[in-house]
Design an enzyme around this catalytic site. Structure first.
Site, short mmCIF file in Angstrom:
data_model
loop_
_atom_site.label_atom_id
_atom_site.label_comp_id
_atom_site.label_asym_id
_atom_site.label_seq_id
_atom_site.Cartn_x
_atom_site.Cartn_y
_atom_site.Cartn_z
CD GLU A 165 -37.43 -53.22 11.46
OE1 GLU A 165 -38.52 -53.66 11.89
OE2 GLU A 165 -36.82 -53.77 10.53
CD GLU A 376 -33.51 -56.42 11.05
OE1 GLU A 376 -34.60 -56.80 10.54
OE2 GLU A 376 -33.41 -56.04 12.21
C1 PNW Z 1 -37.93 -56.78 11.35
N1 PNW Z 1 -43.95 -55.46 9.11
O1 PNW Z 1 -39.27 -56.81 11.76
C2 PNW Z 1 -37.15 -56.90 12.64
O2 PNW Z 1 -36.15 -55.95 12.86
C3 PNW Z 1 -36.71 -58.27 12.98
O3 PNW Z 1 -36.60 -58.41 14.37
C4 PNW Z 1 -37.64 -59.28 12.35
O4 PNW Z 1 -37.39 -60.59 12.75
C5 PNW Z 1 -37.50 -59.12 10.85
O5 PNW Z 1 -37.74 -57.79 10.43
C6 PNW Z 1 -38.37 -60.05 10.03
O6 PNW Z 1 -39.73 -59.77 10.24
C7 PNW Z 1 -40.40 -56.48 11.03
O7 PNW Z 1 -45.02 -55.94 9.51
C8 PNW Z 1 -41.60 -57.04 11.44
O8 PNW Z 1 -43.89 -54.68 8.13
C9 PNW Z 1 -42.76 -56.70 10.82
C10 PNW Z 1 -42.75 -55.79 9.76
C11 PNW Z 1 -41.53 -55.23 9.35
C12 PNW Z 1 -40.36 -55.58 9.99
#
Ligand code: PNW
Length: 473
Positions: A165, A376
């Protein structure tokens, strides 16, 4: 009752990330990463939680792997802590490598395929002290680190993901201030995005040169943005902008070797592309084998309210000030559609995943002969454990995963080359700016006793993996 059967070779897995589960902050020679620094900054993380201990996976790794094996899962996606393996960012630390060596042996010994992510956001603080991802040198340091890990584990790890990401490690980290290092500079964010892409490309070339036999890719996260009112040109433009700022700003360089013209325009003030040098795009678009797709939610968006002069700084998780991650499109509004939401407040929209996978296949991965893999997908809910610590998440997390698996199945039927699916996450863990308060695990972790208890969703998922099919009830 409908039963959806997946291809026999379809892979079933779960995913985690080093900082979210390992703990053992200063053990085995590990030094701080930007997430240690950030989490220890007052107001950065909800409740002041840190990853100092979190799931204590560093000390409980063999039993965590045994638990995965008992669920019958064939693949485990984990990340390596750069600060454990190269504490100063550059010098290898054999003791840090030993941990991943043992993890990989444990997985292989139990018939679980290791899927390794090199960078899940925990940059060594020593490199941040020299500018982090705003410094071009960080991209070459990343490729060197990739070579170090590959040399030790390349004989047993068949799949390598460079970055997890990059949107989060650039825009959410350097523009929004929500993730480490917690900066709020749109210019730093666009430079970071470019250097992350460059680091990815250099690492791909390094991995290919040293080990032509392994599968290589990157994982990107996506949102499926729709205009709140499809007949309103301002809303249609908002959807284009969010798609650009979230998805295409990474996909186009990776697959087409250029930033999209409209995104260059949207982010011109911040300076998207100014960090690019001759030859960068050839490196960035080095051929890959697999695109990891992370999907959680869709969103309806609307154009700015005319004359809106409200401050661009607002409250987020924690107490530190936050800005919009949508550089150049800060005033786009996210409009709730009345869909169910998870504990993150994210709208549940499984059919967005079908559309996303089909679109990626048609516009990006298909023409390049690249496979897709959902690396994921999952949900946080406010679990209520019984006295024994068991969580019955049948109607929350299990339903979410079931409906998203149905969406993956529909995408495969529509021609998307999707090889597998991973639930985020194996364990409840440190959910970044939200700390330990948001639980994504299919296995409950009691953060006082550190006891693990599979939730109803885990028992159900084990049966799905065993049978290769999902029953819609
Ligand atoms: C992903 N947003 O994170 C990550 O790859 C993981 O480590 C995380 O725990 C999981 O999704 C759940 O959040 C994100 O703000 C964090 O759009 C924030 C965002 C998107 C993905």
């Amino acid at each position: 009752m409908t039963e959806l059967t997946f291809p026999p070779s379809f892979s079933w897995g779960t995913a985690t990330a080093a900082y979210q589960i390992e703990g053992a902050r200063h053990e085995g020679g590990r030094r701080d990463s930007i997430w240690d620094t950030f989490a220890h900054t007052p107001g950065a993380v909800v409740n002041g939680d840190t990853g100092d201990v979190t799931c204590d996976h560093y000390h409980r790794m063999p039993s965590d792997v045994a638990l995965m094996a008992s669920l019958g899962l064939d693949t485990y996606r984990f990340s390596v802590s750069w600060a454990r393996v190269c504490p100063d960012g550059r010098t290898p630390n054999p003791e840090g490598l030993d941990f991943y060596d043992r993890l990989v042996d444990e997985l292989v010994g139990r018939g679980i395929r290791p899927w390794l992510t090199l960078y899940h956001w925990d940059l060594p603080q020593a490199l941040q002290d020299r500018g982090g991802w705003t410094n071009r040198d960080t991209a070459s340091a990343f490729a060197e680190y990739a070579g170090t890990v590959l040399e030790r584990l390349g004989d047993r790890v068949p799949v390598w993901t460079t970055l997890n990401e990059p949107w989060c490690s650039s825009f959410l980290s350097y523009a929004a201030g929500e993730h480490a290092p917690g900066h709020t500079s749109p210019t730093e964010a666009v430079d970071a995005a470019h250097h992350l892409l460059l680091g990815h490309g250099l690492a791909v070339q390094r991995i290919r040169a040293d080990r032509p036999d392994v599968t290589v890719g990157i994982t990107t996260n996506h949102t499926v943005a729709e205009p709140a009112d499809p007949s309103n040109p301002a809303d249609v433009d908002a959807a284009r902008r969010i798609d650009g700022a979230f998805n295409r700003v990474f996909l186009d360089p990776l697959f087409r070797g250029e930033y999209p013209a409209d995104v260059l325009e949207d982010m011109a003030e911040a300076g998207l592309g100014r960090a690019a040098r001759d030859g960068d795009f050839a490196v960035i678009s080095s051929p890959i084998d697999v695109l990891g797709v992370n999907y959680y939610n869709g969103a309806a968006v609307a154009g700015a309210v005319p004359g809106d002069e409200s401050p661009l700084v607002f409250a987020g998780p924690g107490e530190l000030p936050r800005r919009s991650p949508y550089v150049g499109s800060e005033r786009v509004r996210f409009v709730p559609r009345g869909l169910p939401v998870t504990a993150m407040g994210w709208e549940v929209q499984p059919e967005g995943l079908t559309r996303l996978l089909v679109r990626l296949q048609e516009e990006y991965t298909g023409p390049a002969g690249v496979r897709l893999h959902v690396t994921e997908n999952g949900a946080a809910y406010d679990d209520v454990p019984d006295a024994a610590g068991f969580v019955d998440d049948t109607h929350t997390r299990r339903a979410y995963v079931r409906d998203h698996l149905a969406a993956v199945h529909a995408a495969i039927e529509a021609g998307a080359a999707v090889d597998g699916y991973m639930v985020w996450s194996m364990l409840d863990n440190f959910e970044w700016a939200w700390g330990l308060a948001k639980r994504f695990g299919i296995v409950r972790v009691d953060f006082d006793t550190l006891q693990r208890t599979p939730k109803a969703s885990a028992l159900w998922y084990a049966e799905v993996a065993r049978s290769g099919s999902v029953t819609l009830d």
